[in-house]
Design a protein around this motif. Structure first.
Motif, PDB file in Angstrom:
ATOM      1  N   ILE A   1       0.843  -1.196   0.000  1.00 53.82           N
ATOM      2  CA  ILE A   1       0.000   0.000   0.000  1.00 53.82           C
ATOM      3  C   ILE A   1       0.879   1.246   0.000  1.00 53.82           C
ATOM      4  CG2 ILE A   1      -1.555   1.369   1.456  1.00 53.82           C
ATOM      5  CD1 ILE A   1      -2.933  -1.255   2.227  1.00 53.82           C
ATOM      6  N   HIS A   2       1.995   1.182   0.693  1.00 58.46           N
ATOM      7  CA  HIS A   2       2.911   2.326   0.779  1.00 58.46           C
ATOM      8  C   HIS A   2       3.461   2.731  -0.586  1.00 58.46           C
ATOM      9  CE1 HIS A   2       2.670   2.048   5.097  1.00 58.46           C
ATOM     10  NE2 HIS A   2       2.942   0.758   5.001  1.00 58.46           N
ATOM     11  N   ASP A   3       3.510   1.780  -1.523  1.00 56.75           N
ATOM     12  CA  ASP A   3       3.974   2.090  -2.874  1.00 56.75           C
ATOM     13  C   ASP A   3       2.937   2.865  -3.675  1.00 56.75           C
ATOM     14  OD1 ASP A   3       6.426   0.755  -2.483  1.00 56.75           O
ATOM     15  OD2 ASP A   3       5.543  -1.161  -3.094  1.00 56.75           O
ATOM     16  N   LEU A   4       1.695   2.877  -3.200  1.00 64.59           N
ATOM     17  CA  LEU A   4       0.614   3.530  -3.937  1.00 64.59           C
ATOM     18  C   LEU A   4       0.279   4.926  -3.429  1.00 64.59           C
ATOM     19  CD1 LEU A   4      -1.916   0.592  -4.430  1.00 64.59           C
ATOM     20  CD2 LEU A   4      -0.121   1.399  -5.982  1.00 64.59           C
ATOM     21  N   ILE A   5       0.959   5.363  -2.379  1.00 66.48           N
ATOM     22  CA  ILE A   5       0.676   6.697  -1.843  1.00 66.48           C
ATOM     23  C   ILE A   5       1.972   7.474  -1.639  1.00 66.48           C
ATOM     24  CG2 ILE A   5      -1.497   6.076  -0.711  1.00 66.48           C
ATOM     25  CD1 ILE A   5      -0.009   5.844   1.912  1.00 66.48           C
TER      26      ILE A   5
END
Length: 72
Positions: free
Chosen positions: A59-63
């Protein structure tokens, strides 16, 4: 700080279309389309998780956090 969604960039780097991402994540096409068009839109955490799992990223790669446009 504002949160910017990187869903479009990650999907395009993998060669995925909006349709493919929608099918693989089981997220409505209209939601995927709106995140591609407006990376600052609000998205619930369940939807973000489903997109991340489909793209096989954290998820951290998407924000990303970006500074506000305002000057103090």
């Amino acid at each position: 700080m504002r949160i910017r969604l990187r869903i479009k960039e990650v999907a395009e780097n993998k060669g995925w279309t909006m349709t493919k991402l929608s099918h693989r994540s089981e997220v409505a096409f209209t939601t995927v389309k709106s995140t591609f068009r407006d990376p600052y839109r609000t998205l619930n955490t369940d939807t973000l998780r489903r997109l991340a799992e489909a793209l096989e990223v954290s998820i951290h790669d998407l924000i990303e956090e970006v500074p506000d446009d305002k000057e103090d």
